[in-house]
Write a protein that holds these residues in place. Structure first.
Motif, mmCIF file in Angstrom:
data_model
loop_
_atom_site.group_PDB
_atom_site.id
_atom_site.type_symbol
_atom_site.label_atom_id
_atom_site.label_comp_id
_atom_site.label_asym_id
_atom_site.label_seq_id
_atom_site.Cartn_x
_atom_site.Cartn_y
_atom_site.Cartn_z
ATOM 1 N N LEU A 122 65.673 37.439 40.614
ATOM 2 C CA LEU A 122 65.247 36.618 41.739
ATOM 3 C C LEU A 122 63.726 36.458 41.766
ATOM 4 C CD1 LEU A 122 67.598 37.939 44.577
ATOM 5 C CD2 LEU A 122 67.695 35.709 43.446
ATOM 6 N N GLN A 123 63.019 37.540 41.440
ATOM 7 C CA GLN A 123 61.559 37.462 41.390
ATOM 8 C C GLN A 123 61.104 36.506 40.297
ATOM 9 O OE1 GLN A 123 60.617 41.600 40.844
ATOM 10 N NE2 GLN A 123 60.494 42.024 43.052
ATOM 11 N N GLY A 125 67.411 32.343 51.835
ATOM 12 C CA GLY A 125 66.808 31.040 51.608
ATOM 13 C C GLY A 125 67.316 30.303 50.388
ATOM 14 N N PHE A 126 68.435 30.750 49.836
ATOM 15 C CA PHE A 126 69.023 30.145 48.651
ATOM 16 C C PHE A 126 70.166 29.232 49.082
ATOM 17 C CE2 PHE A 126 70.322 31.108 44.048
ATOM 18 C CZ PHE A 126 69.149 30.583 43.529
ATOM 19 N N ILE A 182 77.987 28.793 55.317
ATOM 20 C CA ILE A 182 76.929 28.595 56.310
ATOM 21 C C ILE A 182 76.492 29.912 56.956
ATOM 22 C CG2 ILE A 182 76.428 27.548 58.569
ATOM 23 C CD1 ILE A 182 78.227 25.189 57.665
ATOM 24 N N ARG A 183 77.433 30.811 57.220
ATOM 25 C CA ARG A 183 77.081 32.096 57.831
ATOM 26 C C ARG A 183 76.496 33.074 56.831
ATOM 27 N NH1 ARG A 183 81.859 34.785 61.100
ATOM 28 N NH2 ARG A 183 80.260 36.396 61.281
ATOM 29 N N GLY A 184 76.981 33.014 55.607
ATOM 30 C CA GLY A 184 76.512 33.963 54.599
ATOM 31 C C GLY A 184 76.998 35.374 54.846
ATOM 32 N N ASN A 185 78.137 35.510 55.516
ATOM 33 C CA ASN A 185 78.665 36.838 55.846
ATOM 34 C C ASN A 185 79.645 37.318 54.784
ATOM 35 O OD1 ASN A 185 80.413 34.679 56.830
ATOM 36 N ND2 ASN A 185 81.708 36.315 57.666
#
Length: 278
Positions: A87-88, A157-158, A181-184
């Motif tokens: 990711l970095q 933020g992806f 949408i929730r990312g849960n």
């Protein structure tokens, strides 16, 4: 039931014996098991893992002795998505570098999704973000009871772009939208209810279930018929009802000219069991 397995494809050019391959590929009884081998990183993805996975699936698909491919992870997780170092790195990439990196992941997922051989995801633990997408490329998903699944991309933020189509194919649209949408994260029982999983089993029954189904496909089904069925499933998804029916009709006629059709029908009429091999 124990399954002894031996390595057949070296997937890495690393020469240091102390550094294991990132992906292992093993074969027994016409079943190729491809294993993500970064247990200390929860089998997280990076560019090297993607490359080795691509090579492993390409080799298995081209190997006539392979009837079924099982995808799994070493250790307690199936795949935790992208690792932190990865990711970095992509955070500092330019547009062209990110485009190529994204395309590599897309090619991997598409090649698994469109593989002519049956694929089974053996979810030995959590499958998160890209790891969940990777599992969804497979035809059949079997998870342990304590596994969690989900797409957490929006929380950092992806955008869960590449995996979106895969999720929409399996889950109810309302459930899919909420997950994206929730990312849960959801547990295996809820993932089964949503349509993401085919089977949820105890850890003790995981191998018996996965390899039982894999052996059934490998020994009880026609290689040509399964391959054509998989291709037909992929093709008709892109057509309207009338177009799909006409295309399916042509494929039905073509299938009647195959060697496996003649063998299978001949055995059926003789009340014999066909022996299916490549």
């Amino acid at each position: 039931m124990a399954y002894s397995i031996f390595v057949i494809y070296p997937m890495s050019n690393i020469t240091d014996a102390a550094m294991p391959d990132l992906v292992l590929s093993e074969l027994q009884d016409a079943i190729c098991t491809i294993t993500l081998n970064r247990p200390d990183k929860r089998n997280a993805l990076n560019a090297d893992v993607v490359r080795e996975l691509q090579a492993a699936f390409d080799a298995a698909e081209q190997d006539d002795s392979v009837r079924v491919i099982v995808l799994t992870g070493e250790g307690s997780a199936f795949c935790a998505g992208a690792d932190l170092a990865y990711l970095q790195a992509i955070n500092t990439n330019n547009v062209m570098e990110n485009a190529e990196d994204s395309a590599s992941l897309m090619r991997l997922m598409y090649s698994i999704r469109s593989c002519v051989k049956p694929t089974i995801a053996r979810l030995n633990g959590h499958a998160i973000a890209g790891g969940c997408g990777l599992a969804l490329t497979c035809d059949i998903l079997i998870a342990v009871e304590d596994a969690k699944l989900g797409f957490t991309e929006v929380r950092i933020g992806f955008v869960p772009a590449i995996v979106m189509k895969l999720l929409m194919e399996r889950a109810h649209p309302g459930h899919a939208r909420e997950l994206l949408i929730r990312g849960n994260l959801i547990d295996a029982a809820q993932a089964f209810e949503y349509g993401l999983l085919n089977h949820v089993v105890s850890a003790e029954r995981l191998d018996d279930t996965v390899y039982g189904i894999a052996r059934e496909i490998a020994t009880e089904t026609s290689p040509q018929a399964v391959s054509m069925t998989k291709q037909l499933l992929l093709d008709i998804a892109q057509r309207d009802l009338e177009g799909a029916m006409h295309f399916a009709s042509r494929q039905n006629a073509i299938s009647r000219e195959t060697k496996d059709f003649g063998k299978g029908i001949g055995s059926f009429l003789k009340k014999e069991k066909p022996e299916w091999k490549e």
